[in-house]
Design a protein around this motif. Structure first.
Motif, PDB file in Angstrom:
ATOM      1  N   PRO A 178      -2.757   5.562  12.546  1.00 30.27           N
ATOM      2  CA  PRO A 178      -2.562   7.017  12.652  1.00 30.27           C
ATOM      3  C   PRO A 178      -3.627   7.750  11.666  1.00 30.27           C
ATOM      4  N   LYS A 179      -4.341   7.056  10.897  1.00 29.27           N
ATOM      5  CA  LYS A 179      -5.485   7.633  10.180  1.00 29.27           C
ATOM      6  C   LYS A 179      -6.840   6.752  10.062  1.00 29.27           C
ATOM      7  N   ASP A 180      -8.024   7.166  10.035  1.00 30.24           N
ATOM      8  CA  ASP A 180      -9.123   6.032   9.514  1.00 30.24           C
ATOM      9  C   ASP A 180      -8.855   5.178   8.397  1.00 30.24           C
ATOM     10  N   ILE A 181      -9.405   3.978   8.462  1.00 29.10           N
ATOM     11  CA  ILE A 181      -9.339   3.314   7.208  1.00 29.10           C
ATOM     12  C   ILE A 181     -10.776   2.371   7.054  1.00 29.10           C
ATOM     13  N   THR A 182     -11.131   2.411   6.022  1.00 32.63           N
ATOM     14  CA  THR A 182     -12.013   1.684   5.483  1.00 32.63           C
ATOM     15  C   THR A 182     -11.567   0.342   4.457  1.00 32.63           C
ATOM     16  N   LEU A 183     -11.779  -0.835   4.630  1.00 27.11           N
ATOM     17  CA  LEU A 183     -11.162  -1.746   4.020  1.00 27.11           C
ATOM     18  C   LEU A 183     -12.486  -2.913   3.640  1.00 27.11           C
TER      19      LEU A 183
END
Length: 171
Positions: free
Chosen positions: A56-61
């Motif tokens: 549902p949203k951008d992620i940076t992991l």
């Protein structure tokens, strides 16, 4: 092919409540936009076993980091079926992306729980190669596979679920 389940969104109110637990500073307008853009899981090809779940949203992991994702999705299933959830195989291969509970198990009666059966995913980037995982809203990140199960002949369970994660732990 049997047709045994149907995906739908949780209510906006439930999504907002759960989203704010993870991202308390989020603005109402942003949450509403994310909710409106939620895509229901689907198979990529006729030969695919897994239904892709979308972010549902951008992620940076970064390596070693974890994120909990409220998907906004619930699933209603026929009896004797369970939805098993896994990271997309390409993400597992490239980043050692893992679900924190190894395999997500979505029971049939979870649909009726107090949180509307809202499916969450908690992911960890377990790479030992220093790779940062970056995904955009709408990218497929997890897949769910429906599996039929049986019970023992002497099964005598009558309890009814009334909650989310860990709600069937009857210690």
């Amino acid at each position: 092919m049997q047709r045994i389940a149907k995906f739908s969104k949780v209510s906006y109110e439930q999504f907002k409540k759960d989203y704010l637990e993870e991202y308390p500073a989020a603005a109402d307008s942003k949450i509403k936009h994310l909710y409106e853009e939620i895509k229901l899981p689907k198979r990529a090809t006729t030969g695919s076993a897994g239904y892709d779940f979308y972010l549902p949203k951008d992620i940076t992991l970064a390596p070693g980091r974890t994120v909990k994702i409220p998907t906004g999705i619930r699933v209603e299933m026929e009896g004797n079926w369970v939805l098993t959830c896994y990271p997309r195989s390409g993400l597992g291969f490239k980043y050692r992306l893992q679900l924190n509970n190894t395999v997500g198990i979505i029971d049939r009666d979870y649909f009726y729980s107090d949180n509307e059966g809202h499916i969450f995913a908690k992911l960890t980037n377990c790479t030992n190669e220093g790779k940062i995982l970056q995904l955009k809203a709408g990218d497929a990140f997890m897949q769910g596979i429906f599996v039929e199960y049986g019970i023992t002949v002497d099964d005598k369970v009558f309890a009814i679920r009334n909650g989310g994660f860990g709600s069937t732990d009857l210690r």
